[in-house]
Design a protein around this motif. Structure first.
Motif, mmCIF file in Angstrom:
data_model
loop_
_atom_site.group_PDB
_atom_site.id
_atom_site.type_symbol
_atom_site.label_atom_id
_atom_site.label_comp_id
_atom_site.label_asym_id
_atom_site.label_seq_id
_atom_site.Cartn_x
_atom_site.Cartn_y
_atom_site.Cartn_z
ATOM 1 N N ALA C 53 0.815 -1.218 0.000
ATOM 2 C CA ALA C 53 0.000 0.000 0.000
ATOM 3 C C ALA C 53 0.846 1.265 0.000
ATOM 4 C CB ALA C 53 -0.903 -0.011 1.221
ATOM 5 N N ASP C 54 0.204 2.360 -0.427
ATOM 6 C CA ASP C 54 0.846 3.670 -0.369
ATOM 7 C C ASP C 54 0.137 4.586 0.611
ATOM 8 O OD1 ASP C 54 2.536 3.054 -2.676
ATOM 9 O OD2 ASP C 54 0.636 3.115 -3.760
ATOM 10 N N VAL C 55 -1.186 4.391 0.721
ATOM 11 C CA VAL C 55 -1.978 5.287 1.554
ATOM 12 C C VAL C 55 -2.615 4.474 2.678
ATOM 13 C CG1 VAL C 55 -3.900 6.909 1.595
ATOM 14 C CG2 VAL C 55 -2.481 6.728 -0.435
ATOM 15 N N LYS C 81 4.724 7.399 1.985
ATOM 16 C CA LYS C 81 3.375 7.005 2.365
ATOM 17 C C LYS C 81 2.614 8.206 2.912
ATOM 18 C CE LYS C 81 5.754 5.091 6.339
ATOM 19 N NZ LYS C 81 6.205 3.813 6.847
ATOM 20 N N VAL C 82 1.290 8.080 2.827
ATOM 21 C CA VAL C 82 0.430 9.152 3.297
ATOM 22 C C VAL C 82 -0.583 8.549 4.259
ATOM 23 C CG1 VAL C 82 -1.412 10.715 2.591
ATOM 24 C CG2 VAL C 82 0.674 10.599 1.267
ATOM 25 N N VAL C 83 -0.866 9.253 5.337
ATOM 26 C CA VAL C 83 -1.856 8.760 6.293
ATOM 27 C C VAL C 83 -3.055 9.695 6.299
ATOM 28 C CG1 VAL C 83 -2.327 8.207 8.700
ATOM 29 C CG2 VAL C 83 -0.079 7.757 7.746
ATOM 30 N N VAL C 84 -4.236 9.139 6.118
ATOM 31 C CA VAL C 84 -5.464 9.922 6.165
ATOM 32 C C VAL C 84 -6.271 9.474 7.376
ATOM 33 C CG1 VAL C 84 -7.511 10.621 4.891
ATOM 34 C CG2 VAL C 84 -5.451 10.014 3.654
ATOM 35 N N ALA C 85 -6.555 10.396 8.282
ATOM 36 C CA ALA C 85 -7.364 10.078 9.455
ATOM 37 C C ALA C 85 -8.810 10.424 9.143
ATOM 38 C CB ALA C 85 -6.892 10.864 10.663
ATOM 39 N N VAL C 112 0.118 12.208 10.760
ATOM 40 C CA VAL C 112 -1.065 12.208 9.907
ATOM 41 C C VAL C 112 -0.951 13.346 8.903
ATOM 42 C CG1 VAL C 112 -3.562 12.518 9.896
ATOM 43 C CG2 VAL C 112 -2.506 11.204 11.704
ATOM 44 N N ASP C 113 -1.305 13.067 7.634
ATOM 45 C CA ASP C 113 -1.203 14.097 6.606
ATOM 46 C C ASP C 113 -2.519 14.808 6.358
ATOM 47 O OD1 ASP C 113 1.627 13.660 5.461
ATOM 48 O OD2 ASP C 113 0.784 11.666 5.646
ATOM 49 N N VAL C 114 -3.612 14.057 6.344
ATOM 50 C CA VAL C 114 -4.899 14.669 6.031
ATOM 51 C C VAL C 114 -5.914 14.279 7.103
ATOM 52 C CG1 VAL C 114 -6.727 14.859 4.313
ATOM 53 C CG2 VAL C 114 -4.400 14.459 3.570
ATOM 54 N N TYR C 115 -6.707 15.257 7.537
ATOM 55 C CA TYR C 115 -7.772 14.975 8.491
ATOM 56 C C TYR C 115 -9.109 15.121 7.787
ATOM 57 C CZ TYR C 115 -4.145 15.757 11.988
ATOM 58 O OH TYR C 115 -3.012 15.682 12.728
ATOM 59 N N VAL C 116 -9.942 14.118 7.866
ATOM 60 C CA VAL C 116 -11.280 14.210 7.283
ATOM 61 C C VAL C 116 -12.284 14.321 8.418
ATOM 62 C CG1 VAL C 116 -12.990 13.063 5.848
ATOM 63 C CG2 VAL C 116 -10.583 12.822 5.323
ATOM 64 N N PRO C 117 -13.015 15.418 8.513
ATOM 65 C CA PRO C 117 -13.951 15.579 9.625
ATOM 66 C C PRO C 117 -15.264 14.858 9.357
ATOM 67 C CG PRO C 117 -14.023 17.498 8.245
ATOM 68 C CD PRO C 117 -13.012 16.568 7.628
ATOM 69 N N GLY C 118 -16.113 14.837 10.342
ATOM 70 C CA GLY C 118 -17.445 14.259 10.161
ATOM 71 C C GLY C 118 -17.647 13.063 11.050
ATOM 72 N N GLN C 135 -2.155 14.654 -3.495
ATOM 73 C CA GLN C 135 -1.270 15.790 -3.785
ATOM 74 C C GLN C 135 -0.043 15.735 -2.885
ATOM 75 O OE1 GLN C 135 -3.598 19.320 -3.348
ATOM 76 N NE2 GLN C 135 -5.023 18.682 -4.951
ATOM 77 N N LYS C 136 -0.299 15.461 -1.610
ATOM 78 C CA LYS C 136 0.824 15.370 -0.680
ATOM 79 C C LYS C 136 1.753 14.242 -1.092
ATOM 80 C CE LYS C 136 -0.834 17.710 3.173
ATOM 81 N NZ LYS C 136 -0.543 18.007 4.562
ATOM 82 N N PHE C 137 1.121 13.179 -1.555
ATOM 83 C CA PHE C 137 1.884 12.019 -1.991
ATOM 84 C C PHE C 137 2.809 12.398 -3.137
ATOM 85 C CE2 PHE C 137 2.268 7.864 -4.077
ATOM 86 C CZ PHE C 137 2.656 7.124 -2.988
#
Ligand code: SF4
Lengths: 142, 360, 151
Positions: C53-55, C81-85, C112-118, C135-137
């Motif tokens: 994996a990459d993400v 690698k990129v981490v999305v929370a 963590v690179d990206v935070y997704v709210p909700g 994009q960060k990747f």
């Protein structure tokens, strides 16, 4: 008095010594075990065992002092195993004769926090860690 | 080779399990001889939040015990509080609760079917069932404004009303889903591979199922006619239905039970829409809960029980939830010995495990 | 190297790890894969093995027991690698922030690179988050390329 949705459950007051025999009696009568609950008071625990047959529920209720050993009913009802282990984890109850004993580590991992007493609930990990440390040093000193 | 035993850890991160649970499987060649679960990866300790959140706020926490049967968790919690405070819920609210509950049941069973198909490697069917499920989830969004966690239940009734046009839409949806599920049902239940992998696998007898305290479809697939909805909480007392029962007790029977339950749920939706009366949707709540209550509610995965104790303040003294998967794990553990390693994922899926509610 | 890294950014593979979510966010991540949202149109593929994996998509609260597993999964993913929370739980602990067995936020454990709210995060938001992660990747890939050329 406990209620289920429609009516009051039959309630039987019992003691720790008689618990196993009472449970066996219910098992012989075709009841199944539903759940056990713990209410924590100052210096004792109130235990509630729920049994069901068809749509009726029967409750066994007993009070044990803190630190006392309770006979496990898991030899009769295998499914009591999980909840008894859970109570061991979360309340520090001690059960005698558990079929599988996780030793208070069903939920909590080896090197980590212990569940705080119910009066301290609502604290997050870092606080609890501090609390545990304090308890540890207190133990060492005392 | 005879007594050579291997221990294989199954999980916590495993492709067929969406959630972390670990099974330590003791194998003799390909046969499982013993299984020991290792749980606690999702334990949050949310029951103790009752000390810091008041009983109205706890509805939202209860809802987040499990995102798949979220409405039913909120409803069970509200039922138990209403029981403590002797609140009579308006009739329309009762019906609305049934409607949302049954929508959740349909979406949960479809979700399960998709995961099951995925475990078999039927990618196309996974996509198909989830496509149908989207229609149900869309209806949730149309009626409540949110897709999975809908937060429409409150102590004393419900928070939102459903407009008459939307109710008609629900009937249309039910017909549509029924047609599409019928189409898949045929191809699933008559498929050679699926039959090969489910028939006579993981059999639990009627006595065993009852004694082990199994719940929901697992219990009913073994021939026990027990459904907590028959107790008649919420609007179920006004509606007609029969618990779905199969007798074989194997994986195939459990699959069948879930299919038939979906049709029952759709039928209940139609009945509820036809019968729903006009009126208020909630009552004002005064005072604080006091006493003890024990509530049993039927969720998609089986019977959930809530035990609550109030002490006359706005915080409850104790809340304890026993969830269906918690009840089904002992049954699952007795199924495992004797099966092949390759069957373990299928067996795990037929109890429809939901670990996050097991550990809370 | 350039070719491999570029194609990585065009078709990232994601691995999803659920550490203690309520399933609400989980099923929304899965819903992203299905025909209505179809995350595959961005070349994104969901797989089970972190080594491919990459993400990394993380949902739910971290607790002391799954912290180890999370770290393990993170370390198995090859660089870059990129981490999305995903979801309030993974970002901050959400409604469970006050529980005794909860560590507030994935970023306390891994970067963590990206935070997704909700709560639950909507599929649209998740897709946005993953695309932002891409994009960060890309940036990370370029940085790596420069390094490779520099040596
Ligand atoms: S953010 Fe909300 S929906 Fe997502 S895992 Fe947490 S509680 Fe569940």
């Amino acid at each position: 008095m406990l209620h289920n949705q429609t009516k009051e459950t039959n309630e039987v007051q019992t003691t720790a010594d008689k618990l196993f025999a009472e449970t066996q009696k219910l098992a012989d009568n075709g009841y199944r075990f539903i759940i056990a609950d713990v209410f924590e008071a100052e210096d004792n625990f109130e235990l509630i065992y729920q049994f069901g047959k068809d749509y009726d529920a029967t409750t066994l209720r007993l009070t044990v002092p803190k630190g006392a050993e309770i006979p496990s009913i898991s030899p009769i009802f295998f499914n009591a195993l999980l909840i008894e282990n859970e109570n061991q984890d979360l309340y520090g109850l001690k059960y005698k004769g558990l079929v599988v004993d996780f030793g208070g580590r069903l939920y909590m991992s080896q090197d980590e926090v212990e569940a705080p007493p119910q009066s301290m609930a609502g604290m997050n990990v870092s606080l609890v860690k501090k609390w545990n440390k304090k308890a540890d040093t207190a133990k060492k000193e005392g | 080779m005879g007594d050579r035993r291997t221990v294989i850890p199954f999980g916590p991160q495993h492709p067929v399990l969406p959630e972390p649970i670990q099974l330590k499987l003791v194998l003799e060649d390909e046969k499982v001889v013993e299984a020991l679960p290792q749980i606690g990866y999702i334990h949050r300790g949310l029951e103790r939040l009752v000390k810091v959140r008041d009983f109205n706020q706890m509805v939202f926490v209860a809802e987040r015990i499990c995102g798949i049967c979220s409405f039913q968790h909120a409803m069970s919690y509200c039922l138990s509080i209403e029981r403590l405070m002797n609140i009579e819920v308006p009739e329309r609210a009762d019906y609305l609760r049934v409607i949302w509950s049954e929508l959740h049941r349909v979406h949960s069973h479809l979700l399960w079917l998709g995961l099951m198909a995925d475990a078999f490697g039927f990618e196309a069917m996974f996509m198909e069932t989830w496509k149908i499920r989207e229609a149900v989830v869309d209806m949730m969004e149309a009626t409540a404004g949110s897709r999975v966690i809908i937060s429409t239940c409150q102590v004393g009734g419900v928070r939102r009303d459903i407009a008459p046009e939307l109710l008609q839409q629900i009937v249309k949806l039910a017909d549509d889903v029924q047609r599409r599920v019928k189409a898949i049902e045929h191809s699933v239940l008559n498929d050679y591979t699926i039959k090969k992998r489910t028939v006579d696998k993981g059999v639990i007898s009627k006595e065993q199922a009852w004694k082990l305290g199994a719940a929901g479809p697992v219990l009913r697939a073994s021939g026990v006619k027990w459904d907590a909805r028959m107790i008649g909480y919420a609007g179920y007392k006004y509606l007609n239905f029969e618990p779905v029962v199969e007798t074989a007790g194997d994986c195939y029977a459990r699959t069948k039970v879930r299919f038939r339950e979906m049709f029952v749920a759709l039928d209940l939706l139609r009945q509820a829409v036809a019968k729903i009366p006009a009126g208020e949707i909630n009552v004002k709540v005064k005072g604080n809960p006091e006493g003890e209550a024990f509530i049993q509610v039927e969720q998609p995965r089986g019977e959930v029980t809530y035990t609550v104790k109030g002490n006359g303040t706005k915080n409850l003294e104790k809340m304890h939830v026993r969830t269906p998967t918690f009840a089904n794990i002992p049954a699952f553990l007795t199924m495992l010995p004797g099966c092949e390693l390759a069957d373990v994922p299928v067996l795990a899926l037929t109890i429809d495990p939901c670990i996050s509610c097991t550990e809370r | 190297m350039g070719l491999i890294n570029n194609s990585r950014a065009k078709s990232p593979w994601v691995v999803h790890f659920d550490c203690g979510s309520c399933n609400g966010c989980d099923i929304e991540v899965l819903a992203c894969l299905t025909p209505l949202y179809d995350i595959e149109r961005f070349g994104i593929l969901n797989i089970g093995n972190p080594k491919h994996a990459d993400v990394l998509l993380v949902t739910g609260t971290v607790n002391p027991r799954n912290e180890r597993v999370l770290r393990n999964v993170y370390e198995q993913i090859p660089e870059p690698k990129v981490v999305v929370a995903i979801g309030a739980c993974a970002c901050t602990g959400g409604v469970f922030a006050d529980c005794y067995n909860v560590i507030q936020g994935v970023d306390k454990i891994i970067p963590v690179d990206v935070y997704v709210p909700g709560c639950a995060a909507r599929p649209e938001a998740i897709i946005d988050g993953v695309v932002l992660g891409l994009q960060k990747f890309q940036e990370k890939v370029e940085k790596m390329n420069k390094k490779a050329v520099g040596n």
